[in-house]
Design an enzyme around this catalytic site. Sequence first.
Site, PDB file in Angstrom:
ATOM      1  CG  ASP A  16       6.582  11.088  -2.915  1.00 33.58           C
ATOM      2  OD1 ASP A  16       6.758  10.977  -4.126  1.00 33.58           O
ATOM      3  OD2 ASP A  16       6.581  12.191  -2.320  1.00 33.58           O
ATOM      4  CG  HIS A  45       8.004  15.511  -3.744  1.00 30.25           C
ATOM      5  ND1 HIS A  45       7.361  14.324  -3.971  1.00 30.25           N
ATOM      6  CD2 HIS A  45       7.758  16.273  -4.828  1.00 30.25           C
ATOM      7  CE1 HIS A  45       6.742  14.380  -5.136  1.00 30.25           C
ATOM      8  NE2 HIS A  45       6.967  15.557  -5.685  1.00 30.25           N
TER       9      HIS A  45
HETATM   10  P1  NAI Z   1      -0.245  23.519 -13.671  1.00 29.98           P
HETATM   11  O1  NAI Z   1       0.821  24.137 -14.503  1.00 29.98           O
HETATM   12  O2  NAI Z   1      -1.390  22.823 -14.313  1.00 29.98           O
HETATM   13  O3  NAI Z   1      -0.864  24.638 -12.708  1.00 29.98           O
HETATM   14  C1  NAI Z   1      -0.083  25.536 -11.985  1.00 29.98           C
HETATM   15  C2  NAI Z   1      -0.911  26.788 -11.804  1.00 29.98           C
HETATM   16  O4  NAI Z   1      -0.199  27.667 -10.946  1.00 29.98           O
HETATM   17  C3  NAI Z   1      -1.159  27.548 -13.119  1.00 29.98           C
HETATM   18  O5  NAI Z   1      -2.550  27.769 -13.282  1.00 29.98           O
HETATM   19  C4  NAI Z   1      -0.389  28.854 -12.911  1.00 29.98           C
HETATM   20  O6  NAI Z   1      -1.053  29.967 -13.520  1.00 29.98           O
HETATM   21  C5  NAI Z   1      -0.419  28.974 -11.392  1.00 29.98           C
HETATM   22  N1  NAI Z   1       0.590  29.871 -10.833  1.00 29.98           N
HETATM   23  C6  NAI Z   1       1.863  30.083 -11.265  1.00 29.98           C
HETATM   24  N2  NAI Z   1       2.459  31.023 -10.515  1.00 29.98           N
HETATM   25  C7  NAI Z   1       1.567  31.400  -9.570  1.00 29.98           C
HETATM   26  C8  NAI Z   1       1.593  32.340  -8.508  1.00 29.98           C
HETATM   27  N3  NAI Z   1       2.685  33.089  -8.278  1.00 29.98           N
HETATM   28  N4  NAI Z   1       0.490  32.471  -7.744  1.00 29.98           N
HETATM   29  C9  NAI Z   1      -0.605  31.733  -7.979  1.00 29.98           C
HETATM   30  N5  NAI Z   1      -0.694  30.836  -8.983  1.00 29.98           N
HETATM   31  C10 NAI Z   1       0.380  30.667  -9.768  1.00 29.98           C
HETATM   32  O7  NAI Z   1       0.529  22.558 -12.647  1.00 29.98           O
HETATM   33  P2  NAI Z   1      -0.067  21.369 -11.765  1.00 29.98           P
HETATM   34  O8  NAI Z   1      -0.029  20.116 -12.572  1.00 29.98           O
HETATM   35  O9  NAI Z   1      -1.332  21.806 -11.158  1.00 29.98           O
HETATM   36  O10 NAI Z   1       1.081  21.217 -10.668  1.00 29.98           O
HETATM   37  C11 NAI Z   1       1.347  22.256  -9.743  1.00 29.98           C
HETATM   38  C12 NAI Z   1       2.638  21.971  -8.988  1.00 29.98           C
HETATM   39  O11 NAI Z   1       2.518  20.802  -8.202  1.00 29.98           O
HETATM   40  C13 NAI Z   1       3.860  21.758  -9.866  1.00 29.98           C
HETATM   41  O12 NAI Z   1       4.935  22.471  -9.277  1.00 29.98           O
HETATM   42  C14 NAI Z   1       4.108  20.283  -9.766  1.00 29.98           C
HETATM   43  O13 NAI Z   1       5.471  19.968  -9.967  1.00 29.98           O
HETATM   44  C15 NAI Z   1       3.698  20.029  -8.338  1.00 29.98           C
HETATM   45  N6  NAI Z   1       3.418  18.631  -7.992  1.00 29.98           N
HETATM   46  C16 NAI Z   1       3.812  18.193  -6.754  1.00 29.98           C
HETATM   47  C17 NAI Z   1       3.565  16.906  -6.338  1.00 29.98           C
HETATM   48  C18 NAI Z   1       4.011  16.434  -4.991  1.00 29.98           C
HETATM   49  O14 NAI Z   1       3.861  15.240  -4.727  1.00 29.98           O
HETATM   50  N7  NAI Z   1       4.525  17.261  -4.078  1.00 29.98           N
HETATM   51  C19 NAI Z   1       2.893  15.954  -7.235  1.00 29.98           C
HETATM   52  C20 NAI Z   1       2.479  16.507  -8.486  1.00 29.98           C
HETATM   53  C21 NAI Z   1       2.748  17.810  -8.857  1.00 29.98           C
END
Ligand code: NAI
Length: 328
Positions: free
Chosen positions: A159, A187
């Site tokens: 952000d 966030h």
């Molecule tokens: P994604 O869906 O591509 O990857 C998430 C991964 O986490 C998947 O491979 C899944 O198998 C794994 N996963 C689920 N439960 C798990 C567990 N208990 N232990 C280990 N791994 C587990 O999602 P992406 O795009 O990589 O985003 C991840 C997170 O980051 C989302 O929650 C998204 O909202 C968040 N995010 C946060 C931002 C921020 O600024 N704070 C910015 C962008 C995304």
Amino acid sequence: AQAPVNVTVTGAAGQIGYALLFRIASGQLLGADTPVKLRLLEIPPAVKAAEGTAMELDDCAFPLLQGIDIFDDARQAFDGTNVALLVGARPRSKGMERGDLLEANGGIFKPQGEAINAGAADDIRVLVVGNPANTNALIAQAHAPDVPAERFTAMTRLDHNRALTQLAQKLGVSITDIKKLTIWGNHSATQYPDIFHAEVNGTSGAAAVNDDAWLRDDFIPTVAKRGAAIIEARGASSAASAANAAIDHVYDWVNGTPEGDWTSAAIPSDGSYGVPEGLISSFPVVSRNGSWEIVQGLEIDAFSRKRIDASVQELSEERDTVRKLGLI
Ligand code: NAI
């Protein structure tokens, strides 16, 4: 030679993981002199994909990368870890209420907090990226009573970086001309990007802009809703920019923020600026000697007060919800 730093990344096979791991292995997370060992945590169905990413990491022949281990068990993944990047989370599915989302994520961040408490290194630093990041960090922290509370942080650096570019483009200046921008609060769409304390070539950001309508109706909503705009355009959520922000957050935490500037991070409140103690809320922060410190003494006018309070109120409600659910 320096001992390698153990870095655990959860959700390693996800899209942020794919953008993040190569940069960690190349030395951008900690510094170009620090060798790293990667510990990847995934759920069982995604372990194979994580193995594929590990093969590619091997194929980069990064001089600083001293090993990669892959786990589907949190206790093992956090054993001896120095830096934990908690990226994997449960996304909101259609029709899911906020309480359901927090409950589903409690099922992830509670055991991870316990595992960090049980086995992480004494200098453990935790950055939560997975949403709802601030409250997920609060849940993990609650289950790691032996770890100093301030080691649990959540990411608002994306952000912050988004706000920097919006302001730089509006003023036709470069990023390096802007100092002391702040993201306050959660966030989420209630976050408040503050340009009143920002300095642009020596004058206040708000004075340099001198356009209240732009600030209120364009800048603030553009920054706060940028995540949705990326999904709309890309058909997938921010990944490389999120990974970049995670790199920035940890690099600054470990190496310090530059003199004469600050950044934004969600860290446990000590009551500063009227934010209830213990909430993991975004503040203006500097990093000194490996710790975040909240920048003190800023004057908050009515415009900013209203917006900070609204975002902090949302954080308080999230905390109340996870308390009721018995997650903290
Ligand atoms: P994604 O869906 O591509 O990857 C998430 C991964 O986490 C998947 O491979 C899944 O198998 C794994 N996963 C689920 N439960 C798990 C567990 N208990 N232990 C280990 N791994 C587990 O999602 P992406 O795009 O990589 O985003 C991840 C997170 O980051 C989302 O929650 C998204 O909202 C968040 N995010 C946060 C931002 C921020 O600024 N704070 C910015 C962008 C995304």
